[in-house]
Scaffold this active site. Structure first.
Site, mmCIF file in Angstrom:
data_model
loop_
_atom_site.group_PDB
_atom_site.id
_atom_site.type_symbol
_atom_site.label_atom_id
_atom_site.label_comp_id
_atom_site.label_asym_id
_atom_site.label_seq_id
_atom_site.Cartn_x
_atom_site.Cartn_y
_atom_site.Cartn_z
ATOM 1 N N GLY A 50 0.877 -1.179 0.000
ATOM 2 C CA GLY A 50 0.000 0.000 0.000
ATOM 3 C C GLY A 50 0.903 1.214 0.000
ATOM 4 C CD GLU A 51 2.553 5.932 0.020
ATOM 5 O OE1 GLU A 51 2.579 5.542 -1.158
ATOM 6 O OE2 GLU A 51 3.555 6.361 0.618
ATOM 7 C CB SER A 52 5.334 2.641 3.840
ATOM 8 O OG SER A 52 6.048 3.614 3.110
ATOM 9 C CB CYS A 82 5.017 -3.915 -1.434
ATOM 10 S SG CYS A 82 5.498 -2.666 -2.611
ATOM 11 N NE ARG A 109 8.378 5.267 1.384
ATOM 12 C CZ ARG A 109 7.620 6.346 1.529
ATOM 13 N NH1 ARG A 109 8.038 7.358 2.254
ATOM 14 N NH2 ARG A 109 6.453 6.413 0.955
ATOM 15 C CB ILE A 138 3.264 -1.947 -7.661
ATOM 16 C CG1 ILE A 138 2.682 -3.080 -8.508
ATOM 17 C CG2 ILE A 138 2.531 -0.630 -7.923
ATOM 18 C CD1 ILE A 138 1.265 -3.478 -8.122
ATOM 19 N NE ARG A 139 4.494 4.899 -6.088
ATOM 20 C CZ ARG A 139 5.235 6.001 -5.944
ATOM 21 N NH1 ARG A 139 5.884 6.474 -6.987
ATOM 22 N NH2 ARG A 139 5.326 6.607 -4.804
ATOM 23 C CG HIS A 175 2.228 -6.067 -4.618
ATOM 24 N ND1 HIS A 175 1.340 -5.559 -3.696
ATOM 25 C CD2 HIS A 175 3.086 -5.077 -4.895
ATOM 26 C CE1 HIS A 175 1.648 -4.311 -3.439
ATOM 27 N NE2 HIS A 175 2.700 -3.985 -4.148
ATOM 28 C CD GLU A 177 -0.491 -8.473 -2.609
ATOM 29 O OE1 GLU A 177 0.540 -9.166 -2.504
ATOM 30 O OE2 GLU A 177 -0.465 -7.237 -2.752
HETATM 31 N N1 GLN Z 1 6.034 2.944 -2.708
HETATM 32 C C1 GLN Z 1 5.196 2.549 -1.609
HETATM 33 C C2 GLN Z 1 5.704 3.102 -0.290
HETATM 34 O O1 GLN Z 1 6.732 3.713 -0.240
HETATM 35 C C3 GLN Z 1 5.071 1.052 -1.527
HETATM 36 C C4 GLN Z 1 4.380 0.524 -2.760
HETATM 37 C C5 GLN Z 1 3.624 -0.736 -2.598
HETATM 38 O O2 GLN Z 1 3.333 -1.207 -1.477
HETATM 39 N N2 GLN Z 1 3.209 -1.281 -3.698
HETATM 40 O O3 GLN Z 1 5.061 2.973 0.683
#
Ligand code: GLN
Length: 198
Positions: A50-52, A82, A109, A138-139, A175, A177
């Site tokens: 997700g977004e940390s 992630c 990150r 993904i990122r 990921h 999942e």
């Molecule tokens: N780039 C996100 C972060 O810094 C992580 C991306 C992801 O969980 N797919 O939190």
């Protein structure tokens, strides 16, 4: 409690539903975790992607930081994927968000830069039979350094570490999942079975 223990998925933000589906696919009882009370009822926990920064904020708002640390330090399996891997780390290059500081590794990150902020590739993961794992990044974060207690499970061709384990802690930059390959979820469930048998 009767039967096999439940696997919790931290459900503050991100990909938690997909992990619950993946666990149910392999016959495991899964439950979302949003409170310390819910955490106390599960035997293992996934920290999803997700977004940390958002997850860290919500973790603090819900007073989950210390319960999560205590859960991991008690030996219960915790798997960060992630953004979850970022949170598991001892140190992150950017310094923010403040991670849980559990796994002896330094993480960057968005470790693959803008040009390749999402990509998919097959990787060999130690402990998984049956050929390469199709990994979706993904990122994604990258593991930049690991301490002596950390076992590297998978790296890219350029040597970047993308999966690692430290005792009861498992981290993957990608990921699992989001694909239908359930071998990593099964590996995590095996870690729980081993912990319960201890
Ligand atoms: N780039 C996100 C972060 O810094 C992580 C991306 C992801 O969980 N797919 O939190």
């Amino acid at each position: 409690m009767s039967g096999a223990p439940t696997v919790g998925v931290l459900a503050l933000q991100g990909d938690f539903e997909e992990h619950i589906v993946a666990l149910e696919d392999i016959g495991v009882t899964a439950a979302p975790v949003r409170t310390a009370e819910q955490l106390a009822r599960v035997g293992a926990l996934i920290l999803p992607g997700g977004e940390s920064t958002s997850v860290a904020k919500l973790m603090d708002a819900f007073d989950l930081r210390e319960p999560l640390r205590g859960f991991a330090r008690s030996g219960k399996p915790v798997w960060g994927t992630c953004a979850g891997m970022i949170l598991l780390a001892e140190r992150i290059i950017e310094g923010r968000p403040e991670p849980l500081g559990l796994m002896d590794m330094l993480v960057r990150r968005n470790g693959f830069g803008r040009q390749v902020d999402s990509f998919e590739t097959g990787i060999d993961v130690d402990g998984l039979d049956g050929g390469p794992f199709h990994a979706v990044f993904i990122r994604a974060p990258a593991v930049v350094e690991t301490g002596p207690a950390v076992e590297v499970l998978a790296s890219l061709d350029d040597g970047t570490v993308v999966a690692a384990r430290q005792g009861n802690l498992l981290a993957t930059a990608f990921h699992p999942e989001l694909t239908t390959d359930r071998r990593l979820h099964a590996l995590f469930v095996a870690m729980l079975a081993a912990e319960v048998a201890r």
